[in-house]
Write an enzyme that holds these catalytic residues in place. Structure first.
Site, PDB file in Angstrom:
ATOM      1  CB  CYS A  37      -0.916  -0.013   1.230  1.00  0.00           C
ATOM      2  SG  CYS A  37      -1.769   1.534   1.560  1.00  0.00           S
ATOM      3  CB  CYS A  40       0.259   2.157   4.029  1.00  0.00           C
ATOM      4  SG  CYS A  40      -1.392   1.473   3.788  1.00  0.00           S
TER       5      CYS A  40
END
Length: 287
Positions: A37, A40
């Site tokens: 991700c 993230c």
């Protein structure tokens, strides 16, 4: 991994101890993330920075949603990153995607707001509405819940002074720790008590204004009017009355005009613009 005491790696085995138990004393931000991700990689360092900055005011619990799929499924996490906020055992907020830093700060500050902050807002609203009795009663009830709150004691003392209840204000202020009595705003309120003493038993502000306009040389009434202005928070008007006493009769009550000005300077502090202006005017008048 991190060595921070405010940041934890969380799994299904330690979730209860790290998240649920810690949430009883501080909000816990549960950060669901994954290696793949990209957002993230922006969010997690930001949350870590905030956890460090708030120094225990919040806890950051990082959950790798890829390896802890059972946890992610239990909380119905469908998109990454997702930040779940747990406070006193309850999920109180959930943010999906990366938000501006200000959004996280605002949420944290809202959660960390002391109960007294809301009370003070309500008190000011009541006061502005002319409901002084209810405002004082609300502060009194709040103090019963937080009897050691310096902030609430100062707020109540200030309102009591405005209502001519100087003795009750004095008791509250003198109950504060010495270090709090010696700094603003408590030190200023303690200085205001001498003006409360001056106003004790005096006519109300409107009556004194009429009296002084009718009899400009009534210095006792003028000094009481100055005290009334102080208690009402109209400091410039009070300073002007003391200046008038000093100008018209410098010897009245052993220099009451000069003493009143000096007392107000001490109350307001050397950096106050009014103090700078009126100290200069006093000096010019005396010399």
């Amino acid at each position: 991994m991190t060595d921070s005491p405010y940041v934890f790696e969380v799994n299904q085995h330690n979730f209860a101890s790290v998240v649920v138990e810690n949430s009883q004393r501080a909000p816990v931000l549960v950060d669901f993330w994954a290696d793949w991700c990209q957002p993230c990689k922006t969010l997690t360092p930001l949350l870590t920075k905030l956890a460090q900055e708030y120094r225990g005011g919040i806890i950051l619990a990082k959950v790798n949603a890829e390896t802890e799929q059972a946890l992610a499924a239990h909380f119905q996490v469908r998109s990454l990153p997702t930040v779940m906020v747990v406070w006193q055992g309850q999920i109180v907020e959930q943010l999906v995607g990366v938000q501006p830093e200000a959004a996280y700060r605002a949420l944290i500050d809202q959660l960390l707001a002391k109960p007294g902050d809301l009370i003070l807002e309500q008190v000011e609203t009541l006061w502005q509405q002319g409901r002084q009795k209810q405002a004082v009663e609300l502060l009194g009830e709040a103090l019963k819940q937080e009897p050691d709150s310096v902030e609430l004691k100062i707020a109540l003392a200030e309102k009591l002074l405005q209502l001519d209840r100087g003795e009750k204000a004095r008791v509250l202020l003198q109950s504060l720790p010495a270090e709090d009595q010696g700094r603003q705003p408590a030190s200023g309120l303690l200085a205001r008590l001498q003006f409360s003493d001056l106003a004790q038993g005096a006519p109300d502000l409107a009556t004194l204004e009429v009296q002084v306009r009718a009899t400009p040389d009534d210095y006792a009434a003028r000094r009481q009017l100055a005290a009334r202005y102080v208690l009402a928070g109209d400091y410039e008007a009070a300073l002007e009355q003391f200046m008038d006493i000093l100008r018209r009769n410098p010897q009245f009550e052993e220099g009451a005009g000069r003493k009143g000005l000096i007392a107000m300077f001490e109350m307001l502090g050397n950096e106050d613009p009014l103090v700078i202006t009126y100290r200069r005017r006093m000096f010019s008048l005396l010399h």
